[in-house]
Design a protein around this motif. Structure first.
Motif, short mmCIF file in Angstrom:
data_model
loop_
_atom_site.label_atom_id
_atom_site.label_comp_id
_atom_site.label_asym_id
_atom_site.label_seq_id
_atom_site.Cartn_x
_atom_site.Cartn_y
_atom_site.Cartn_z
N MET A 104 -84.38 -0.68 56.64
CA MET A 104 -85.67 -1.04 57.14
C MET A 104 -86.67 -0.93 55.99
O MET A 104 -86.71 0.09 55.32
CB MET A 104 -86.04 -0.10 58.28
N ASN A 105 -87.44 -1.95 55.81
CA ASN A 105 -88.40 -1.91 54.71
C ASN A 105 -89.59 -1.01 55.07
O ASN A 105 -89.88 -0.76 56.24
CB ASN A 105 -88.85 -3.32 54.32
N PRO A 149 -93.45 1.28 78.49
CA PRO A 149 -92.35 0.40 78.08
C PRO A 149 -92.25 0.21 76.57
O PRO A 149 -91.15 0.14 76.02
CB PRO A 149 -92.65 -0.93 78.76
N LEU A 150 -93.40 0.16 75.89
CA LEU A 150 -93.39 0.02 74.44
C LEU A 150 -92.70 1.20 73.77
O LEU A 150 -91.89 1.03 72.86
CB LEU A 150 -94.82 -0.11 73.91
N PHE A 151 -92.97 2.41 74.25
CA PHE A 151 -92.33 3.61 73.71
C PHE A 151 -90.81 3.54 73.91
O PHE A 151 -90.04 3.85 73.01
CB PHE A 151 -92.92 4.85 74.37
N PHE A 152 -90.36 3.11 75.10
CA PHE A 152 -88.93 3.02 75.35
C PHE A 152 -88.28 1.91 74.52
O PHE A 152 -87.15 2.07 74.05
CB PHE A 152 -88.66 2.80 76.84
N PHE A 153 -88.94 0.80 74.32
CA PHE A 153 -88.39 -0.28 73.49
C PHE A 153 -88.22 0.16 72.04
O PHE A 153 -87.20 -0.12 71.42
CB PHE A 153 -89.25 -1.54 73.55
N ILE A 154 -89.22 0.85 71.51
CA ILE A 154 -89.13 1.33 70.13
C ILE A 154 -88.01 2.35 70.00
O ILE A 154 -87.22 2.31 69.05
CB ILE A 154 -90.48 1.91 69.66
N SER A 155 -87.92 3.27 70.95
CA SER A 155 -86.86 4.28 70.90
C SER A 155 -85.48 3.65 71.00
O SER A 155 -84.56 4.03 70.28
CB SER A 155 -87.05 5.29 72.03
N GLY A 156 -85.33 2.69 71.90
CA GLY A 156 -84.04 2.01 72.05
C GLY A 156 -83.68 1.21 70.81
O GLY A 156 -82.52 1.19 70.38
N TYR A 157 -84.66 0.54 70.22
CA TYR A 157 -84.40 -0.22 69.00
C TYR A 157 -83.92 0.70 67.88
O TYR A 157 -82.94 0.41 67.20
CB TYR A 157 -85.66 -0.97 68.57
N LEU A 158 -84.62 1.81 67.70
CA LEU A 158 -84.23 2.73 66.63
C LEU A 158 -82.88 3.39 66.91
O LEU A 158 -82.13 3.67 65.98
CB LEU A 158 -85.32 3.79 66.44
N PHE A 159 -82.55 3.63 68.18
CA PHE A 159 -81.25 4.21 68.51
C PHE A 159 -80.12 3.25 68.19
O PHE A 159 -79.15 3.61 67.52
CB PHE A 159 -81.20 4.59 69.99
N GLY A 175 -73.59 -1.71 64.40
CA GLY A 175 -74.74 -2.57 64.61
C GLY A 175 -75.17 -2.61 66.07
O GLY A 175 -75.94 -3.47 66.48
N GLY A 176 -74.69 -1.70 66.87
CA GLY A 176 -75.11 -1.64 68.26
C GLY A 176 -74.40 -2.62 69.15
O GLY A 176 -75.03 -3.28 69.96
N GLU A 177 -73.09 -2.75 69.01
CA GLU A 177 -72.36 -3.64 69.90
C GLU A 177 -72.51 -3.18 71.33
O GLU A 177 -72.32 -2.02 71.64
CB GLU A 177 -70.88 -3.67 69.52
N TYR A 178 -72.81 -4.09 72.21
CA TYR A 178 -73.16 -3.76 73.58
C TYR A 178 -71.94 -3.27 74.39
O TYR A 178 -72.06 -2.43 75.24
CB TYR A 178 -73.79 -4.96 74.26
#
Length: 76
Positions: free
Chosen positions: A1-2, A53-63, A70-73
């Motif tokens: 991540m830059n 929701p923004l907090f959960f999206f950021i946390s999920g993205y970083l997880f 690479g986060g295979e579903y």
């Protein structure tokens, strides 16, 4: 991540943390002044509604970003 993207995520995360705190401290039970109830309702229910929701999206993205594959579903 830059570094620039990391800085943007930190700023968004900080704003969303403050918004989550404000949303959870919303309390209008016995307001004697009508303007106070209006301001609390406007800030507590309208403005900071996007922060949770923004907090959960950021946390999920970083997880999922830090997983080795690479986060295979299908593994989750």
């Amino acid at each position: 991540m830059n570094p620039e993207f990391s800085k943007k995520l930190k700023i968004l995360s900080f704003i969303s943390i403050i918004g989550v705190l404000v949303a959870h401290s919303y309390f209008v039970e016995n307001n004697a002044w009508e303007i106070n109830a209006f301001i609390q309702d406007w800030i507590g229910c309208q403005i900071v509604r996007f922060c949770i929701p923004l907090f959960f999206f950021i946390s999920g993205y970083l997880f999922f970003r830090e997983t080795k594959d690479g986060g295979e579903y299908r593994k989750y």
